[in-house]
Structure formats: C-alpha cells, structure tokens
Design a protein around this motif. Structure first.
Motif, short mmCIF file in Angstrom:
data_model
loop_
_atom_site.label_atom_id
_atom_site.label_comp_id
_atom_site.label_asym_id
_atom_site.label_seq_id
_atom_site.Cartn_x
_atom_site.Cartn_y
_atom_site.Cartn_z
N TYR A 1 0.98 -1.23 0.06
CA TYR A 1 -0.16 -0.08 0.04
C TYR A 1 0.77 1.13 0.11
O TYR A 1 0.60 2.15 -0.77
CB TYR A 1 -1.00 -0.09 1.23
N VAL B 1 -0.95 14.65 0.05
CA VAL B 1 -1.26 13.16 0.43
C VAL B 1 -0.73 12.40 -0.78
O VAL B 1 -0.76 12.63 -1.70
CB VAL B 1 -3.02 12.87 0.54
N GLY C 1 -12.62 13.93 2.33
CA GLY C 1 -11.79 12.81 2.08
C GLY C 1 -12.48 11.43 1.70
O GLY C 1 -11.95 10.37 1.38
N TYR D 1 -1.08 6.51 -2.96
CA TYR D 1 -1.79 5.23 -2.42
C TYR D 1 -3.13 5.44 -1.94
O TYR D 1 -3.80 4.55 -1.64
CB TYR D 1 -1.03 4.35 -1.37
N THR D 2 -3.45 6.70 -1.36
CA THR D 2 -4.79 6.93 -1.12
C THR D 2 -6.00 6.82 -2.04
O THR D 2 -7.05 7.07 -1.74
CB THR D 2 -4.94 8.39 -0.28
N ALA E 1 -11.59 9.25 -1.69
CA ALA E 1 -10.17 8.86 -1.59
C ALA E 1 -10.56 7.69 -0.55
O ALA E 1 -11.72 7.08 -0.57
CB ALA E 1 -8.92 9.39 -1.34
N ASP E 2 -9.52 6.99 -0.22
CA ASP E 2 -9.63 5.79 0.65
C ASP E 2 -9.90 6.23 2.34
O ASP E 2 -9.81 5.44 3.01
CB ASP E 2 -8.30 5.01 0.73
N PHE E 3 -10.00 7.46 2.58
CA PHE E 3 -10.19 7.80 3.97
C PHE E 3 -11.23 7.26 4.56
O PHE E 3 -10.92 6.88 5.83
CB PHE E 3 -10.06 9.42 4.05
N PRO F 1 -3.60 12.29 -7.00
CA PRO F 1 -4.07 12.50 -5.66
C PRO F 1 -4.38 13.81 -4.91
O PRO F 1 -3.95 14.83 -5.74
CB PRO F 1 -3.00 11.50 -4.66
#
Length: 400
Positions: free
Chosen positions: A106, A159, A336, A162-163, A339-341, A155
């Motif tokens: 990741y 950040v 967020g 990978y996010t 994204a992956d947050f 991104p």
C-alpha cells in the motif's frame, strides 16, 4: 474559492478523519460533514485494513516506476536538477494469484508515518498498520490479453498516491490500465529509490512564500504529459505498455488532483476525458473550453459544492465546459470520501461522515467507471442520465 494550502488540507483531513487534534483552519477550509448515526466512532482494530475487493471481471496486476524528467527543474526544490515522480500502474491481469499470494504494498512505513504526522494523527493510527493495508493487486502479474484504455489518477495535495488505491484497482479490474502518480515534494512524505523520503516543500511554498495554488495544477499537468510520454511513448518504461490503447486516455483526481485533470486536458490533447472529485479549480479554461471533451465534477452534497456553494470555482467553471458534462454531489460525504479515507476511518474506529465507508467507496467507483465506460469505451450509461432510486445519495445538478 477553497484553499489548497497545507493549513487548509490539514483542516480538511482533520474533518475527514475527525480526530481530536488542535488545528487552526482558515475561514475557507472545507467544513466538517454533519454528524449523524453513521458518524459515531467504532472500535479501533489492531490489525491491518483490507481494501474492498475490486468489482470487475479481471484480476489486477501492478508495477511501480520511478520517473525522472531531466528536461525541467523541480519548482519546489531549487537544488534538484530534475523533476522526480513515482507511478504505480494497475492493469487487468490474466488470472488471480494463488490464495495467500503477495499483494502490492500500500505504502511504505516512512510514507505512512509522514502522512499521519502531517495531519496530526500519528499518535492515533500506527504507521506500520496503515502501511500494511492489504491491496488486491499482484506485482508483475501476467497481463490479460487485449488493449485497454488508460486512466491517470492524481491524489490530493499533501497526500500520497496510495490513498487512491481502492479506485485505481477497481478500474483496472473493469478493464482499464491506471497510473497513479505521486508528485515530488507535494506529499507529506514520498519514498523514492535510494532510501530517500521527499517531504512537502510545496506546502511551505504555498503557505509561507505565497506561491499561487495554480502553480500546483500547472506543474501536475506537465507531470501528466511526462508520465504519458514515458508510459505510452516509443521507449516505454513499462514492459507491458502494448496493452494500452493510446487513443483512449482519461484522468481522474481528488481535490487539487481533480482540478489538475482539467488543466492537463487543456495542455495535452491526449487526455480525452476528466473527473474532478471535490477539488477547487485553480485555472480558468481558455475560450475554446476543452474543445468538446467530456468532464465530470463529483463532490460533497453540502454548501461547498452544490450550485452557489462557497467554492465559487465550480459555478464559474460550469458554463465554460463545452462538451458532455455532469455536476454530481453525494449526500453524507466529506472531502476525504473520494479517496480511501472513509475506509481508514472505519477500520481504526475514528468518527466519520454519515455515509458508511463501503457505500462511499462503491458510489465513487460506480460513477467513475460509468463516466469512463461512456467516454472511453463508448458504452451507454443510463446511470449518468439522471437521478435514480438505486443511488439516492447522488444528486444531479443543471441537467438539461
């Protein structure tokens, strides 16, 4: 207009991850999503997060590349003699790996530690666990047969790439090659070969030195062109580049990465379609607009990105988009959520926006894929024609 500076980004992600951290936010920082039944903190876990499985028909492979553009200086580091980038390629693979096979990393522990420290959460989330997040792609997997469209993924400011992994892997599983790009000195921490960690010098440039935010979007547009040259050019750095259909290229980005999609389209006609996910625009379009190329804005359904919202750049940009276009907002999300947050918040028991993490990821994946399926694969997408009962969170604005 919403500031993309370091202070604003910290405030935004503090809201997105909703931890009790002291942050002084400027008046223009994005607001916290309203609390609701889904916003309560859960029980933090002591194991690594596993991203949601990709939803497409293909297994997913990956390849990581260090790219160095020696034709230009880095705008953030005067001592650098070139512009460095890191890029992760995700692509349709021929077959799944065996059970327990190694998956793509990741992020590095150093990157995770720098990110968590940068947004003030280093005492709440272990860097080793964030870096150990389990993905669903395999390094060097044999590619699937065929030629596939390419989507560049950029991104948010400060950040790392990978996010955006949950989206990048899902698009790859649906029959796209994706290239997620880390832009040097624009992340709290970027690991590059030689054991180096590049820190966010752009944060200081914008916050302290007064450099305009538009320098970020202009720089990223040049980064995207260079990445396309190196991935799809005559001497590609990726040995499976022949599976890319060079006539079908799009771009999606989060926050300032989304704004950069429009700027990249202005400067590089190879980029045929773009998505801005919850980012303020820092560049106006030329009189010719995007020359009829399609663009979608996908953001929070609140007083920021509804029509007439405090991010006035969306209202200003809308009439100048001269091709197929959509303005969509998603209820119950925060900045967020694109994204992956939400996944990180949910896994580590942090307060979060009302929309459940899995649903937030599913909405972003579904609408991004529908957009690229329509414009890069020419597959009809009734989903994008207007609101429907299957997705009550998604609001359509300015439909004809």
């Amino acid at each position: 207009m919403i500031s993309a500076t370091r202070t604003a980004v910290i405030a935004v992600l503090a809201c997105a991850l909703a931890l009790p951290v002291a942050v002084t936010a400027p008046a223009q920082a994005l607001p916290e999503a309203p609390a609701g039944p889904g916003a309560a903190a859960g029980t933090p876990r002591s194991s690594a997060l596993e991203l949601p499985r990709p939803t497409g028909q293909y297994a997913v492979g990956s390849s990581v590349h260090h790219l160095v553009d020696r034709s230009r200086k880095d705008p953030w580091e005067p001592g650098a003699d070139a512009r460095e980038l890191m890029a992760t390629v995700h692509y349709p693979a021929a077959r799944p790996g065996p059970p327990g096979a190694r998956t793509t990393a990741y992020g590095t522990v150093d990157e995770a530690r720098a990110l968590l420290k940068g947004i003030g959460f280093d005492t709440a989330v272990p860097a080793e666990l964030l870096a150990a997040t389990r993905t669903h792609s395999r390094p060097g997997a044999r590619p699937a047969r065929g030629r596939f469209p390419l989507v560049v993924v950029s991104p948010g400011f400060s950040v790392p790439r990978y996010t955006m992994t949950a989206l990048a892997e899902d698009l790859a599983s649906r029959g796209y090659v994706t290239v997620s790009v880390d832009h040097a000195y624009e992340s709290f921490g970027l690991s590059v070969p030689g054991g180096r960690l590049l820190t966010c010098k752009a944060c200081t440039a914008l916050d302290v030195d007064g450099v305009p935010d538009s320098v970020v979007t202009a720089t990223r547009a040049k980064d995207v062109s260079y990445v396309l040259d190196r991935i799809t050019g005559r001497h590609p750095v990726w040995r499976h580049s022949g599976m890319i259909d060079r006539k079908r290229i799009g771009m999606a980005g989060h926050s300032i990465g989304g704004a950069s999609a429009a700027t990249a389209m202005v400067h590089d006609r190879r980029v045929l379609a773009g998505i801005n996910m919850d980012g303020a625009f820092w560049d106006d379009l030329p009189p010719t607009g995007l020359d009829g190329r399609p663009f979608m804005m996908l953001g929070t359904d609140d007083h920021v990105h509804r029509p007439g919202g405090i991010d006035t750049s969306w209202d200003r940009m809308w009439p100048t988009l001269d091709g197929w276009k959509r303005w969509l907002t998603v209820a119950g999300t925060d900045h967020g959520a694109f994204a992956d947050f939400p996944l990180i918040e949910d896994h580590f028991g942090l307060p979060r926006a009302p929309l459940p993490a899995g649903r937030a990821v599913a909405v972003v994946r579904t609408y991004a894929a529908a957009f690229f399926d329509l414009h890069l694969k020419r597959k009809p997408q009734p989903l994008l024609a207007g609101p429907g009962p299957a997705d009550p969170e998604v609001k359509f604005h300015h439909l004809p």
